[in-house]
Design an enzyme around this catalytic site. Structure first.
Site, mmCIF file in Angstrom:
data_model
loop_
_atom_site.group_PDB
_atom_site.id
_atom_site.type_symbol
_atom_site.label_atom_id
_atom_site.label_comp_id
_atom_site.label_asym_id
_atom_site.label_seq_id
_atom_site.Cartn_x
_atom_site.Cartn_y
_atom_site.Cartn_z
ATOM 1 N N PRO A 44 0.842 -1.309 -0.103
ATOM 2 C CA PRO A 44 -0.083 0.003 0.048
ATOM 3 C C PRO A 44 0.852 1.325 0.174
ATOM 4 O O PRO A 44 1.675 1.428 0.718
ATOM 5 C CB PRO A 44 -0.753 -0.392 1.311
ATOM 6 C CG PRO A 44 -0.713 -1.408 1.637
ATOM 7 C CD PRO A 44 0.588 -2.047 1.160
ATOM 8 N N GLU A 45 0.717 2.263 -0.797
ATOM 9 C CA GLU A 45 1.262 3.476 -0.876
ATOM 10 C C GLU A 45 0.358 4.494 -0.577
ATOM 11 O O GLU A 45 -0.754 4.205 -0.158
ATOM 12 C CB GLU A 45 1.921 3.548 -2.432
ATOM 13 C CG GLU A 45 2.893 2.783 -2.872
ATOM 14 C CD GLU A 45 4.013 3.007 -3.533
ATOM 15 O OE1 GLU A 45 4.146 4.279 -3.879
ATOM 16 O OE2 GLU A 45 4.691 2.333 -4.506
#
Ligand SMILES: [Zn+2]
Length: 275
Positions: A2-3
């Site tokens: 997840p960014e």
């Protein structure tokens, strides 16, 4: 992994279910995350009302009191979803469903993390919390300007990609979005930061903001799945032009995209379009 856009999407996805609800109980099935979950977390936070759902860097902050927040990081593989507390409607507890945050509206905010690099921490120090205080600017705020990035680049001879991925300067520009923004701005990821003009840095800042905004917008369309019993909510496939495409044709000039390693991260770029 997840960014920033995925974390922002998670924030927006859980907000309608969490806002103004009080925490009734926190069930910890596995406390060994990146940092151990506080043994007394349920005792400390039960009865507190979630007054704000916020994000700082890649931390999701459930604000409970002016100086009390629950801080969630999704690490490499973490995700949040909303499930029903009632047994009939509730999906089975999965192997990696490590923490349940039960809410007064009968919903459960469920934290799943197969690789356990994420964290759930109590924050009583606000922005001065150890995990937050060294974070750089938020890329989507007005503070993150071409002038700012240009000044930071002046003293750095490292590759520009490493500079924009340095979270002490600017948060949330991860490996995917760094490569995509550099491609959009026409800047080679291996170009020395202090050798890039203000004009080109300006294009890069605009590209970073645009790429992140597009990703958040794309994530918004997956929000309807946030309460889905099956899949991973909040993650989405975006149209990526260079990330993961080393050896393939450049979408602009059709030449073969190069692949190099920068700070141990695989990086694809076009040596014709990016200079
Ligand atoms: Zn090209």
């Amino acid at each position: 992994m997840p960014e920033l856009p995925e974390v922002e999407t998670s924030c927006r996805g859980i907000e309608p279910y969490c806002l103004n609800q009080s925490i009734t109980k926190i069930i910890v099935r596995q406390a060994k995350l990146r940092w151990p979950v506080d043994k007394d977390i349920s005792l400390q936070l039960s009865g507190k009302v979630i007054s704000l759902v916020n994000r700082r860097g890649k931390y999701i902050l459930l604000q409970l009191e002016p100086s009390l927040a629950l801080m969630i990081h999704l690490g490499m593989s973490g995700s949040l979803r909303i499930v029903e507390k009632s047994r009939r409607a509730s999906p089975e507890i999965g192997k990696h469903d490590h923490v349940d945050i039960e809410l007064s509206n009968g919903k459960i905010l469920r934290y799943n993390d197969p690789r356990r690099f994420g964290s759930i921490l109590i924050n009583r120090e606000g922005e001065q919390h150890l995990r937050l205080k060294e974070l750089g600017l938020e890329p989507l705020t007005e503070d993150f300007t071409a002038d700012y990035l240009y000044r930071q680049c002046r003293s750095r001879s490292s590759p520009i990609k490493s500079v924009i991925m340095n979270s002490q300067l600017v948060v949330g520009v991860g490996n995917i979005y760094a490569q995509e923004a550099l491609f959009m701005a026409g800047i080679s990821p291996i170009r020395q930061a202090n050798k890039i003009s203000l004009k080109r840095i300006s294009a890069l800042v605009a590209a970073i903001k645009l790429i992140l905004q597009q990703a958040i917008a794309a994530g918004g369309s997956s929000l309807k799945d946030f309460t889905a019993a099956d899949g991973k909510p909040g993650y989405f496939q975006q149209t990526l032009k260079v990330y993961g495409r080393g050896g393939e044709a450049c979408p602009v000039c059709d030449r073969t995209l190069k692949q190099v390693s920068i700070a141990q991260r695989t990086t694809a770029y076009c040596s014709h379009c990016q200079t």
